[in-house]
Every structure is written in structure tokens, then in C-alpha cells.
Write a protein that holds these residues in place. Structure first.
Motif, mmCIF file in Angstrom:
data_model
loop_
_atom_site.group_PDB
_atom_site.id
_atom_site.type_symbol
_atom_site.label_atom_id
_atom_site.label_comp_id
_atom_site.label_asym_id
_atom_site.label_seq_id
_atom_site.Cartn_x
_atom_site.Cartn_y
_atom_site.Cartn_z
ATOM 1 N N VAL A 17 0.944 -1.053 0.042
ATOM 2 C CA VAL A 17 0.161 0.137 0.088
ATOM 3 C C VAL A 17 1.023 1.205 -0.100
ATOM 4 C CG1 VAL A 17 -1.760 1.222 1.079
ATOM 5 C CG2 VAL A 17 -1.620 -1.344 1.162
ATOM 6 N N PHE A 18 0.506 2.147 -0.786
ATOM 7 C CA PHE A 18 1.392 3.489 -0.896
ATOM 8 C C PHE A 18 0.325 4.456 -0.666
ATOM 9 C CE2 PHE A 18 3.597 0.610 -3.736
ATOM 10 C CZ PHE A 18 4.767 1.092 -3.449
ATOM 11 N N ARG A 19 0.934 5.403 0.170
ATOM 12 C CA ARG A 19 -0.015 6.708 0.516
ATOM 13 C C ARG A 19 0.670 7.670 -0.173
ATOM 14 N NH1 ARG A 19 -1.811 6.989 6.137
ATOM 15 N NH2 ARG A 19 -3.375 5.577 5.000
ATOM 16 N N VAL A 20 0.116 8.534 -1.319
ATOM 17 C CA VAL A 20 0.673 9.435 -2.190
ATOM 18 C C VAL A 20 -0.154 10.547 -2.164
ATOM 19 C CG1 VAL A 20 1.908 7.524 -3.540
ATOM 20 C CG2 VAL A 20 -0.380 8.400 -4.136
ATOM 21 N N SER A 21 0.390 11.712 -2.828
ATOM 22 C CA SER A 21 -0.428 12.916 -3.281
ATOM 23 C C SER A 21 0.263 13.651 -4.211
ATOM 24 C CB SER A 21 -0.688 13.814 -1.956
ATOM 25 O OG SER A 21 0.427 14.371 -1.646
ATOM 26 N N THR A 45 -1.414 6.713 -10.916
ATOM 27 C CA THR A 45 -1.402 8.025 -10.982
ATOM 28 C C THR A 45 -2.421 8.301 -9.593
ATOM 29 O OG1 THR A 45 -2.345 9.909 -12.156
ATOM 30 C CG2 THR A 45 -3.791 8.049 -12.416
ATOM 31 N N THR A 46 -1.905 9.696 -9.353
ATOM 32 C CA THR A 46 -2.959 10.039 -8.278
ATOM 33 C C THR A 46 -3.493 11.389 -8.469
ATOM 34 O OG1 THR A 46 -2.993 10.771 -5.823
ATOM 35 C CG2 THR A 46 -1.032 10.964 -6.863
ATOM 36 N N SER A 47 -4.720 11.507 -8.304
ATOM 37 C CA SER A 47 -5.448 12.786 -8.223
ATOM 38 C C SER A 47 -5.675 13.554 -6.634
ATOM 39 C CB SER A 47 -6.821 12.483 -8.859
ATOM 40 O OG SER A 47 -7.623 11.710 -7.772
ATOM 41 N N ALA A 48 -4.990 13.069 -5.762
ATOM 42 C CA ALA A 48 -4.884 13.635 -4.388
ATOM 43 C C ALA A 48 -4.130 14.927 -4.615
ATOM 44 C CB ALA A 48 -4.465 12.692 -3.341
ATOM 45 N N SER A 49 -4.797 16.228 -4.076
ATOM 46 C CA SER A 49 -4.024 17.261 -4.021
ATOM 47 C C SER A 49 -2.903 17.449 -2.869
ATOM 48 C CB SER A 49 -4.984 18.646 -3.949
ATOM 49 O OG SER A 49 -4.323 19.725 -3.800
ATOM 50 N N HIS A 50 -1.868 17.319 -3.171
ATOM 51 C CA HIS A 50 -1.055 17.810 -1.756
ATOM 52 C C HIS A 50 -1.199 18.884 -1.284
ATOM 53 C CE1 HIS A 50 2.756 16.764 0.403
ATOM 54 N NE2 HIS A 50 3.060 18.184 0.164
ATOM 55 N N GLN A 54 -4.580 16.368 0.723
ATOM 56 C CA GLN A 54 -5.312 15.220 0.416
ATOM 57 C C GLN A 54 -4.212 13.915 0.404
ATOM 58 O OE1 GLN A 54 -7.275 16.172 -3.223
ATOM 59 N NE2 GLN A 54 -8.985 17.098 -1.892
ATOM 60 N N THR A 55 -4.503 12.886 0.635
ATOM 61 C CA THR A 55 -3.808 11.764 0.284
ATOM 62 C C THR A 55 -4.483 10.492 -0.240
ATOM 63 O OG1 THR A 55 -3.979 10.611 2.495
ATOM 64 C CG2 THR A 55 -2.160 12.230 2.014
ATOM 65 N N GLN A 56 -4.062 9.745 -0.947
ATOM 66 C CA GLN A 56 -4.673 8.592 -1.621
ATOM 67 C C GLN A 56 -3.987 7.480 -1.352
ATOM 68 O OE1 GLN A 56 -5.087 8.943 -5.867
ATOM 69 N NE2 GLN A 56 -6.268 7.190 -6.140
ATOM 70 N N LEU A 90 5.457 14.336 -7.252
ATOM 71 C CA LEU A 90 4.626 13.221 -6.628
ATOM 72 C C LEU A 90 5.085 13.370 -5.127
ATOM 73 C CD1 LEU A 90 2.992 10.384 -6.705
ATOM 74 C CD2 LEU A 90 5.030 9.516 -7.524
ATOM 75 N N TYR A 91 4.383 12.821 -4.341
ATOM 76 C CA TYR A 91 4.749 12.724 -2.830
ATOM 77 C C TYR A 91 4.268 11.576 -2.178
ATOM 78 C CZ TYR A 91 4.753 17.758 -3.401
ATOM 79 O OH TYR A 91 5.016 19.389 -3.946
ATOM 80 N N VAL A 92 5.267 10.704 -1.632
ATOM 81 C CA VAL A 92 5.034 9.500 -1.239
ATOM 82 C C VAL A 92 5.261 9.657 0.320
ATOM 83 C CG1 VAL A 92 5.872 6.868 -0.992
ATOM 84 C CG2 VAL A 92 6.188 8.607 -2.962
ATOM 85 N N HIS A 93 3.775 9.538 1.109
ATOM 86 C CA HIS A 93 3.850 9.570 2.274
ATOM 87 C C HIS A 93 4.053 8.439 3.310
ATOM 88 C CE1 HIS A 93 1.841 13.615 1.828
ATOM 89 N NE2 HIS A 93 1.463 13.099 0.636
ATOM 90 N N GLN A 94 3.908 7.211 2.882
ATOM 91 C CA GLN A 94 4.239 6.047 3.472
ATOM 92 C C GLN A 94 4.114 4.916 2.587
ATOM 93 O OE1 GLN A 94 1.593 5.941 6.936
ATOM 94 N NE2 GLN A 94 0.620 4.381 5.982
ATOM 95 N N VAL A 95 4.857 3.846 2.758
ATOM 96 C CA VAL A 95 4.860 2.579 2.107
ATOM 97 C C VAL A 95 4.523 1.444 3.189
ATOM 98 C CG1 VAL A 95 6.027 0.942 0.630
ATOM 99 C CG2 VAL A 95 6.200 3.346 0.269
ATOM 100 N N SER A 96 3.572 0.651 2.880
ATOM 101 C CA SER A 96 3.405 -0.688 3.875
ATOM 102 C C SER A 96 3.476 -1.919 2.769
ATOM 103 C CB SER A 96 1.832 -0.507 4.519
ATOM 104 O OG SER A 96 1.820 0.637 5.301
#
Length: 131
Positions: A17-21, A45-50, A54-56, A90-96
Motif C-alpha cells: 500500500v502506497f499513500r501518495v499525493s 496516478t494520483t489525483s489527491a492534491s498535496h 489530501q492523500t490517496q 509526486l509525494y510518497v507519504h508512506q509505504v506498507s
């Protein structure tokens, strides 16, 4: 007696699981994910606005094998205009992986810099995690 074939229980898939924006100037940021050098999940792709906070979460599954893995997030389509409203980043907030979580700033980030728990990817390239 008649021999019987052994029962093979399929392995449960690994879950990544990637949490991105992103900053989405002229389109949403695109990226690829590689596990131990093998791409999984196609182009993402991500549409979450940093900028809007927002995160996705993006979930990928597969059979990755036992032990630790090298995970690469490759940013593909950087656009530079000088500000968050004129950049594609692109912003990677976390990886699980299977419940083991790393903050984004645990990455060896070749595409930007790490700050405040996030891999900030401002150039095409990769953020690499070992998990």
C-alpha cells in the motif's frame, strides 16, 4: 491403496500500500512501482492534491516471496513551472508491505528530498525503500 495427490494451499498474496499525493499542473503525476526490480501494477496516478492536504492509498497485490524487499517508486512525468500551482510533483507519504510500514522519508530519494515524513519527488527518478 490408491495414491492421492498432495493438497497444495495457495499462498495468500502480499499486499503493498502506497499513500501518495501530487501537484497536478497539466495533469496528474504518473508513477510505476517495482518490487525487487519487477514492475507491478502498470502505470499508476494520483489525483489527491498535496496542496489541499489530501492523500490517496493505492493498493497492489502479488506474490513477492519471503523476506525483505526493495521497493522503488518511479516518478515518470515531471513538469516544472516554478510553483506548486505550476508544477507536477509526486509525494510518497508512506509505504506498507503486509502491515510493515515505513514513512516516506525512509526512502533513498533520487528524485527530490525527504522532509517531514514524506519523499518529495520533484524530478523524474525513484524513491527506493527496503522493507
Amino acid at each position: 491403496t490408491t495414491p492421492t495427490a498432495p493438497v497444495v494451499t495457495p499462498l495468500a498474496p502480499d499486499t503493498l500500500v502506497f499513500r501518495v499525493s501530487g501537484d497536478s499542473y497539466q495533469g496528474n503525476p504518473h508513477f510505476q512501482v517495482l518490487v525487487d526490480g519487477h514492475q507491478i501494477g502498470g502505470t499508476l496516478t494520483t489525483s489527491a492534491s498535496h496542496a489541499a492536504g489530501q492523500t490517496q492509498d493505492i493498493t497492489l497485490t502479488g506474490q513477492f516471496g519471503t523476506g525483505a524487499h526493495d521497493i522503488a517508486v518511479q516518478f515518470l512525468d515531471d513538469v516544472y513551472g516554478g510553483s506548486a500551482t505550476a508544477d507536477r510533483n509526486l509525494y510518497v507519504h508512506q509505504v506498507s508491505l503486509n502491515g510493515h510500514t515505513l514513512a516516506g522519508d525512509a526512502a533513498d530519494n533520487h528524485a527530490g528530498y525527504n522532509s517531514g515524513g514524506v519523499a518529495n519527488m520533484f524530478n523524474n527518478g525513484s524513491a527506493d525503500f527496503h522493507i
